[in-house]
Design a protein around this motif. Sequence first.
Motif, PDB file in Angstrom:
ATOM      1  N   ARG A 100      22.630 -58.461 -15.110  1.00 20.13           N
ATOM      2  CA  ARG A 100      23.194 -57.860 -16.305  1.00 20.13           C
ATOM      3  C   ARG A 100      24.282 -58.444 -17.054  1.00 20.13           C
ATOM      4  NH1 ARG A 100      22.393 -53.417 -12.712  1.00 20.13           N
ATOM      5  NH2 ARG A 100      24.750 -53.437 -12.141  1.00 20.13           N
ATOM      6  N   GLN A 101      25.219 -59.277 -16.303  1.00 16.29           N
ATOM      7  CA  GLN A 101      26.508 -59.795 -17.017  1.00 16.29           C
ATOM      8  C   GLN A 101      25.958 -60.981 -17.558  1.00 16.29           C
ATOM      9  OE1 GLN A 101      29.452 -59.102 -17.023  1.00 16.29           O
ATOM     10  NE2 GLN A 101      30.493 -60.915 -17.817  1.00 16.29           N
ATOM     11  N   GLN A 102      24.799 -61.811 -17.132  1.00 18.17           N
ATOM     12  CA  GLN A 102      24.278 -62.919 -17.926  1.00 18.17           C
ATOM     13  C   GLN A 102      23.697 -62.554 -19.278  1.00 18.17           C
ATOM     14  OE1 GLN A 102      21.934 -64.704 -14.844  1.00 18.17           O
ATOM     15  NE2 GLN A 102      23.474 -65.759 -14.043  1.00 18.17           N
ATOM     16  N   GLU A 103      22.929 -61.336 -18.899  1.00 18.24           N
ATOM     17  CA  GLU A 103      22.446 -60.892 -20.331  1.00 18.24           C
ATOM     18  C   GLU A 103      23.299 -60.364 -21.475  1.00 18.24           C
ATOM     19  OE1 GLU A 103      19.737 -57.744 -19.040  1.00 18.24           O
ATOM     20  OE2 GLU A 103      18.509 -59.038 -18.037  1.00 18.24           O
ATOM     21  N   ARG A 104      24.625 -59.679 -20.880  1.00 16.10           N
ATOM     22  CA  ARG A 104      25.518 -59.288 -21.778  1.00 16.10           C
ATOM     23  C   ARG A 104      26.195 -60.548 -22.362  1.00 16.10           C
ATOM     24  NH1 ARG A 104      29.197 -56.404 -18.481  1.00 16.10           N
ATOM     25  NH2 ARG A 104      27.444 -55.051 -18.207  1.00 16.10           N
ATOM     26  N   MET A 105      26.526 -61.661 -21.513  1.00 17.20           N
ATOM     27  CA  MET A 105      27.194 -62.836 -22.135  1.00 17.20           C
ATOM     28  C   MET A 105      26.201 -63.584 -22.969  1.00 17.20           C
ATOM     29  SD  MET A 105      29.896 -64.759 -21.887  1.00 17.20           S
ATOM     30  CE  MET A 105      30.421 -65.399 -20.545  1.00 17.20           C
ATOM     31  N   LYS A 106      24.866 -63.409 -22.918  1.00 14.38           N
ATOM     32  CA  LYS A 106      24.148 -64.103 -23.940  1.00 14.38           C
ATOM     33  C   LYS A 106      23.911 -63.281 -25.390  1.00 14.38           C
ATOM     34  CE  LYS A 106      20.674 -66.255 -20.682  1.00 14.38           C
ATOM     35  NZ  LYS A 106      19.317 -66.010 -20.170  1.00 14.38           N
ATOM     36  N   ALA A 107      23.954 -61.939 -25.249  1.00 17.30           N
ATOM     37  CA  ALA A 107      24.151 -61.175 -26.549  1.00 17.30           C
ATOM     38  C   ALA A 107      25.371 -61.340 -27.164  1.00 17.30           C
ATOM     39  CB  ALA A 107      23.705 -59.754 -26.090  1.00 17.30           C
ATOM     40  N   ASN A 163      27.380 -63.900 -27.039  1.00 19.53           N
ATOM     41  CA  ASN A 163      27.303 -65.226 -27.657  1.00 19.53           C
ATOM     42  C   ASN A 163      26.768 -65.081 -28.873  1.00 19.53           C
ATOM     43  OD1 ASN A 163      28.914 -67.165 -26.280  1.00 19.53           O
ATOM     44  ND2 ASN A 163      27.434 -67.481 -24.624  1.00 19.53           N
ATOM     45  N   VAL A 164      25.640 -64.410 -29.025  1.00 12.44           N
ATOM     46  CA  VAL A 164      24.623 -64.641 -30.176  1.00 12.44           C
ATOM     47  C   VAL A 164      25.563 -63.724 -31.414  1.00 12.44           C
ATOM     48  CG1 VAL A 164      22.806 -63.549 -31.327  1.00 12.44           C
ATOM     49  CG2 VAL A 164      22.427 -64.783 -29.168  1.00 12.44           C
ATOM     50  N   ASP A 165      26.262 -62.763 -31.014  1.00  9.65           N
ATOM     51  CA  ASP A 165      26.766 -61.941 -31.891  1.00  9.65           C
ATOM     52  C   ASP A 165      28.103 -62.732 -32.402  1.00  9.65           C
ATOM     53  OD1 ASP A 165      24.932 -60.065 -31.617  1.00  9.65           O
ATOM     54  OD2 ASP A 165      26.282 -58.648 -30.256  1.00  9.65           O
ATOM     55  N   ALA A 166      28.665 -63.517 -31.543  1.00 10.21           N
ATOM     56  CA  ALA A 166      29.852 -64.201 -31.897  1.00 10.21           C
ATOM     57  C   ALA A 166      29.620 -65.364 -32.770  1.00 10.21           C
ATOM     58  CB  ALA A 166      30.670 -64.779 -30.650  1.00 10.21           C
ATOM     59  N   THR A 167      28.529 -65.572 -33.144  1.00 15.00           N
ATOM     60  CA  THR A 167      28.238 -66.842 -34.085  1.00 15.00           C
ATOM     61  C   THR A 167      29.023 -66.907 -35.039  1.00 15.00           C
ATOM     62  OG1 THR A 167      25.869 -67.015 -33.328  1.00 15.00           O
ATOM     63  CG2 THR A 167      26.210 -68.151 -35.152  1.00 15.00           C
ATOM     64  N   GLY A 168      29.641 -67.981 -35.739  1.00 16.79           N
ATOM     65  CA  GLY A 168      30.530 -68.027 -36.683  1.00 16.79           C
ATOM     66  C   GLY A 168      31.963 -67.776 -36.481  1.00 16.79           C
ATOM     67  N   LYS A 169      32.442 -67.207 -35.405  1.00 20.46           N
ATOM     68  CA  LYS A 169      33.773 -66.892 -34.808  1.00 20.46           C
ATOM     69  C   LYS A 169      34.186 -68.123 -34.256  1.00 20.46           C
ATOM     70  CE  LYS A 169      33.080 -61.916 -34.758  1.00 20.46           C
ATOM     71  NZ  LYS A 169      32.047 -61.643 -35.653  1.00 20.46           N
ATOM     72  N   LYS A 170      35.680 -68.371 -34.537  1.00 23.98           N
ATOM     73  CA  LYS A 170      36.214 -69.389 -34.030  1.00 23.98           C
ATOM     74  C   LYS A 170      37.671 -69.095 -33.335  1.00 23.98           C
ATOM     75  CE  LYS A 170      33.621 -72.889 -36.266  1.00 23.98           C
ATOM     76  NZ  LYS A 170      33.344 -74.114 -36.412  1.00 23.98           N
ATOM     77  N   GLY A 171      37.899 -69.729 -32.376  1.00 25.66           N
ATOM     78  CA  GLY A 171      39.283 -69.740 -31.979  1.00 25.66           C
ATOM     79  C   GLY A 171      39.661 -68.179 -31.343  1.00 25.66           C
ATOM     80  N   GLU A 172      40.777 -67.627 -31.612  1.00 27.32           N
ATOM     81  CA  GLU A 172      41.511 -66.591 -31.256  1.00 27.32           C
ATOM     82  C   GLU A 172      40.498 -65.233 -31.630  1.00 27.32           C
ATOM     83  OE1 GLU A 172      43.777 -65.800 -29.050  1.00 27.32           O
ATOM     84  OE2 GLU A 172      43.764 -67.929 -28.915  1.00 27.32           O
ATOM     85  N   GLU A 173      39.783 -65.489 -32.993  1.00 28.69           N
ATOM     86  CA  GLU A 173      38.932 -64.274 -33.287  1.00 28.69           C
ATOM     87  C   GLU A 173      37.418 -64.352 -32.285  1.00 28.69           C
ATOM     88  OE1 GLU A 173      36.257 -63.061 -37.228  1.00 28.69           O
ATOM     89  OE2 GLU A 173      36.930 -65.200 -36.991  1.00 28.69           O
ATOM     90  N   ARG A 174      37.281 -65.324 -31.902  1.00 32.33           N
ATOM     91  CA  ARG A 174      35.928 -65.535 -30.946  1.00 32.33           C
ATOM     92  C   ARG A 174      36.525 -64.877 -29.549  1.00 32.33           C
ATOM     93  NH1 ARG A 174      30.997 -67.861 -30.392  1.00 32.33           N
ATOM     94  NH2 ARG A 174      30.503 -68.188 -28.337  1.00 32.33           N
ATOM     95  N   LYS A 175      37.535 -65.504 -29.235  1.00 34.00           N
ATOM     96  CA  LYS A 175      38.244 -65.209 -27.986  1.00 34.00           C
ATOM     97  C   LYS A 175      38.381 -63.536 -27.577  1.00 34.00           C
ATOM     98  CE  LYS A 175      42.017 -66.080 -24.911  1.00 34.00           C
ATOM     99  NZ  LYS A 175      43.349 -66.818 -24.731  1.00 34.00           N
ATOM    100  N   ALA A 176      38.827 -62.855 -28.932  1.00 28.38           N
ATOM    101  CA  ALA A 176      38.854 -61.389 -28.901  1.00 28.38           C
ATOM    102  C   ALA A 176      37.711 -60.622 -29.001  1.00 28.38           C
ATOM    103  CB  ALA A 176      39.929 -61.130 -30.098  1.00 28.38           C
ATOM    104  N   PHE A 177      36.890 -61.283 -29.898  1.00 24.35           N
ATOM    105  CA  PHE A 177      35.506 -60.622 -29.895  1.00 24.35           C
ATOM    106  C   PHE A 177      34.879 -60.576 -28.696  1.00 24.35           C
ATOM    107  CE2 PHE A 177      31.004 -60.837 -30.354  1.00 24.35           C
ATOM    108  CZ  PHE A 177      30.584 -59.908 -31.078  1.00 24.35           C
TER     109      PHE A 177
END
Length: 76
Positions: free
Chosen positions: A46-53, A55-69
């Motif tokens: 479940r954790q791996q699936e959540r991480m993949k999802a 990651n897809v949703d975080a596309t385009g985010k960088k740095g602190e914005e990505r980290k917080a998201f």
Amino acid sequence: MAMASTVHAASAQQSLMGTCNTEATGKKGDERKAFMSSCLSDGKKRQQERMKACNVDATGKKGEERKAFMSACLKK
């Protein structure tokens, strides 16, 4: 950055272990061992699936914005 990922992974594993341990209350011996093995395995999937999802949703985010998201997304 790698250290933050390692710390997060350890925290997720500890949380999963605590959850499975609570759910195993009353089980003993081989029954408990089998339950814990299954519970931990399912939780990792479940954790791996959540991480993949996330990651897809975080596309385009960088740095602190990505980290917080990612942090917020993985806590859901």
